[in-house]
Scaffold this motif. Structure first.
Motif, mmCIF file in Angstrom:
data_model
loop_
_atom_site.group_PDB
_atom_site.id
_atom_site.type_symbol
_atom_site.label_atom_id
_atom_site.label_comp_id
_atom_site.label_asym_id
_atom_site.label_seq_id
_atom_site.Cartn_x
_atom_site.Cartn_y
_atom_site.Cartn_z
ATOM 1 N N TRP A 104 -37.566 -72.878 -18.722
ATOM 2 C CA TRP A 104 -37.940 -72.352 -19.316
ATOM 3 C C TRP A 104 -39.438 -73.675 -20.920
ATOM 4 O O TRP A 104 -39.176 -73.070 -21.817
ATOM 5 C CB TRP A 104 -36.511 -73.010 -20.519
ATOM 6 C CG TRP A 104 -35.915 -71.756 -19.953
ATOM 7 C CD1 TRP A 104 -35.735 -70.732 -19.714
ATOM 8 C CD2 TRP A 104 -33.747 -72.166 -20.204
ATOM 9 N NE1 TRP A 104 -34.357 -69.688 -19.544
ATOM 10 C CE2 TRP A 104 -33.965 -70.805 -19.350
ATOM 11 C CE3 TRP A 104 -33.672 -73.427 -20.438
ATOM 12 C CZ2 TRP A 104 -31.857 -70.852 -19.712
ATOM 13 C CZ3 TRP A 104 -31.964 -73.313 -20.371
ATOM 14 C CH2 TRP A 104 -31.559 -71.987 -19.701
ATOM 15 N N ASN A 164 -30.340 -67.174 -21.493
ATOM 16 C CA ASN A 164 -31.001 -66.615 -21.261
ATOM 17 C C ASN A 164 -32.659 -67.640 -21.643
ATOM 18 O O ASN A 164 -33.542 -67.405 -21.756
ATOM 19 C CB ASN A 164 -32.307 -65.293 -20.742
ATOM 20 C CG ASN A 164 -31.190 -65.034 -23.077
ATOM 21 O OD1 ASN A 164 -31.120 -66.017 -23.274
ATOM 22 N ND2 ASN A 164 -31.458 -64.090 -22.333
ATOM 23 N N ASN A 165 -31.729 -68.875 -22.009
ATOM 24 C CA ASN A 165 -32.858 -70.023 -23.246
ATOM 25 C C ASN A 165 -31.426 -71.287 -23.517
ATOM 26 O O ASN A 165 -30.871 -70.856 -23.330
ATOM 27 C CB ASN A 165 -33.127 -69.073 -24.304
ATOM 28 C CG ASN A 165 -31.902 -68.493 -25.454
ATOM 29 O OD1 ASN A 165 -30.976 -69.493 -25.922
ATOM 30 N ND2 ASN A 165 -32.204 -67.837 -25.824
#
Length: 511
Positions: A104, A164-165
């Protein structure tokens, strides 16, 4: 308010002690008899929850670690800060998805953002412990709360794979912490309440061995998946926990002590008879002649915490235990979290710290019945504090000496924590035992919450980390002097019974 829960006579008349019927503890001792196969299997199955507890506690050491990188052009050789380099002048040594930092792009994020998942996990542990702990003493019982906690921890870990984050990941880590918060407490209390006092301490240590096993398997899993995505490590630790939760639901028995305290006498008798018939040479007894009295307080969801704070002697014991365990938590969590600042291999460093828990469990297993609880806690907390400070004072002369002192300090903290849990479960009666131990464990986590900050500050000045660790655990360990000794003591089941016995024995903690 709910009706008062029927209990065994909780305050016997001292003038007529010889004519009193056997207490609940004496009844269970006579029924269960020697430590049999049924109890052993139950204790191992329940204690195995500590394996998954340990894995989720320390998994961020690998998944949230910042990977090593290398230069891909000559322009970066004179610059050590990756944030000041052009993106095309360097590359990660490992695949990008091996860590949340690299996947990330968090390498230049603030320390608050990088530490958010770990902080969220510990915050979840605190809130989960405060919210769910009393359910084991009131509505759900030990078994059901253990089952639900394992299920929540496993599914939150499994859903983490789809993050996803950093924000979704941190939220799921919070839920993971809430689920994990009561697992160790329920496992310890449930396993020890299924056996008599002769084997209670040894059975409690089984959980500590299982925690060490979970701690040890984590670097092994991480090493085997070192080139894979960090999500793989969550799969390896979460999926088995789901199957374990199913086994707990169908194979584990509820605590007969808790069932008696809740007035569910028939269920308690059935469980005691099944245990005795399966693995004990003890004689099955008739429970029909047991006399019941009334507890002087009502049992609802949060009444366990209320009564602990209302009773002066119970509140004093609880605050003292929490003070001692707070100091232990500073070292217990601070040492592993500080491994990233060392020049040693990360996998080996975690393995060495995990291995330190093994002799700590062995020492607890073999010495817990031979040494007084208070003396043992005082010795190990003091030794841990001294070694932690010496690692700063003398560690500059030798890296090996520094590592050795750190391992001794961590070993002593682990041993002190093991003994403090056993001491705590003996200090409080059945009706509030799970809540009391859970509060002690939350104090451990609270102490651990300060460790990441001190570790970060200590990267430049080690006294601000290991020096403070040593001072805090040494000072907090002195509070154990205010607690009564419990080695070889029969545990009580009601607040009135504990208060009566403590008053009769003239224990100093009763104000």
């Amino acid at each position: 308010m709910a009706d008062s829960t029927p209990l065994l006579l909780s305050r016997p008349d001292p003038s007529n002690e010889s004519k009193q019927p056997p207490s609940l503890d004496e009844t269970i001792e006579r029924c269960i008899g020697e430590f049999g196969l049924a109890q052993l299997l139950q204790a191992i199955l329940v204690s195995f929850a500590w394996v998954f507890d340990a894995q989720q506690t320390f998994i961020s050491v690998f998944t949230d670690a910042e990977p090593k990188w290398h230069c891909t052009s000559d322009s970066c050789t004179s610059v050590s800060d990756i944030c000041h380099l052009p993106q095309n002048s360097w590359a990660w040594d490992s695949p990008k998805d091996t860590s949340i930092i690299s996947e990330w792009g968090l390498q230049c994020a603030s320390s608050i953002i990088k530490g958010l998942p770990a902080s969220s996990f510990f915050m979840g542990c605190l809130i989960g412990g405060l919210m769910l702990a009393t359910l084991a003493d009131s509505l759900l019982g030990r078994k059901n709360l253990l089952f639900l906690s394992c299920l929540m921890m496993s599914f939150s870990g499994l859903f983490t794979v789809f993050s996803n984050n950093i924000w979704i990941y941190s939220a799921l880590k919070f839920v993971n912490g809430v689920g994990r918060a009561t697992i160790g407490t329920c496992a310890l209390v449930l396993s020890t309440e299924l056996v008599g006092k002769r084997w209670r301490s040894q059975v409690g240590v089984i959980g500590f061995f299982c925690f060490t096993l979970g701690f040890l398997t984590l670097p092994a899993f991480a090493y085997m998946n070192r080139g894979s995505s960090w999500r793989t490590l969550y799969l390896w630790t979460s999926v088995p926990t789901i199957f374990y939760s199913i086994l707990v639901h169908f194979l584990v028995r509820e605590s007969p002590r808790w069932l008696f305290v809740r007035g569910r006498k028939e269920e308690a008798v059935t469980i005691l008879k099944s245990i005795a018939a399966a693995g004990s040479s003890g004689i099955l007894m008739s429970f029909s002649n047991l006399e019941f009295g009334k507890e002087t307080w009502n049992v609802d969801t949060y009444s366990a915490i209320k009564i602990l704070l209302k009773k002066k002697w119970a509140c004093r014991r609880l605050l003292t235990v929490m003070a001692v365990v707070f100091g232990i938590g500073m070292v217990y969590y601070g040492m592993p979290l500080g491994l990233g600042n060392l020049s040693f291999n990360l996998y080996l460093s975690v393995t060495f710290n995990a291995l330190s828990e093994l002799p700590a469990s062995l020492v607890t297993f073999f010495l817990v019945d031979k040494l007084n609880r208070k003396d043992s806690l005082l010795v190990f907390t003091t030794l841990s504090g001294v070694c932690s400070i010496l690692s700063v004072v003398m560690g500059e002369t030798s890296a090996n000496l520094q590592m050795g002192l750190e391992l001794v300090s961590f070993f002593c903290a682990c041993t002190a924590f093991n003994i403090s849990l056993i001491h705590t479960l003996e200090l409080f009666p059945t009706c509030v035992r799970n809540s009391a131990i859970s509060m002690a464990r939350q104090s451990l986590v609270f102490g651990g919450m300060f460790s990441p900050v001190l570790v970060a500050v200590g990267s430049k000045n080690r006294f601000l980390s290991y020096g403070i660790f040593g001072m805090v655990i040494g000072i907090c360990g002195l509070f154990v002097i205010c607690l009564p000794e419990t080695r070889g003591r029969t545990i009580c089941d009601t607040m009135d019974e504990e208060e009566y016995n403590s008053t009769k024995n003239d224990l100093p903690v009763l104000g």
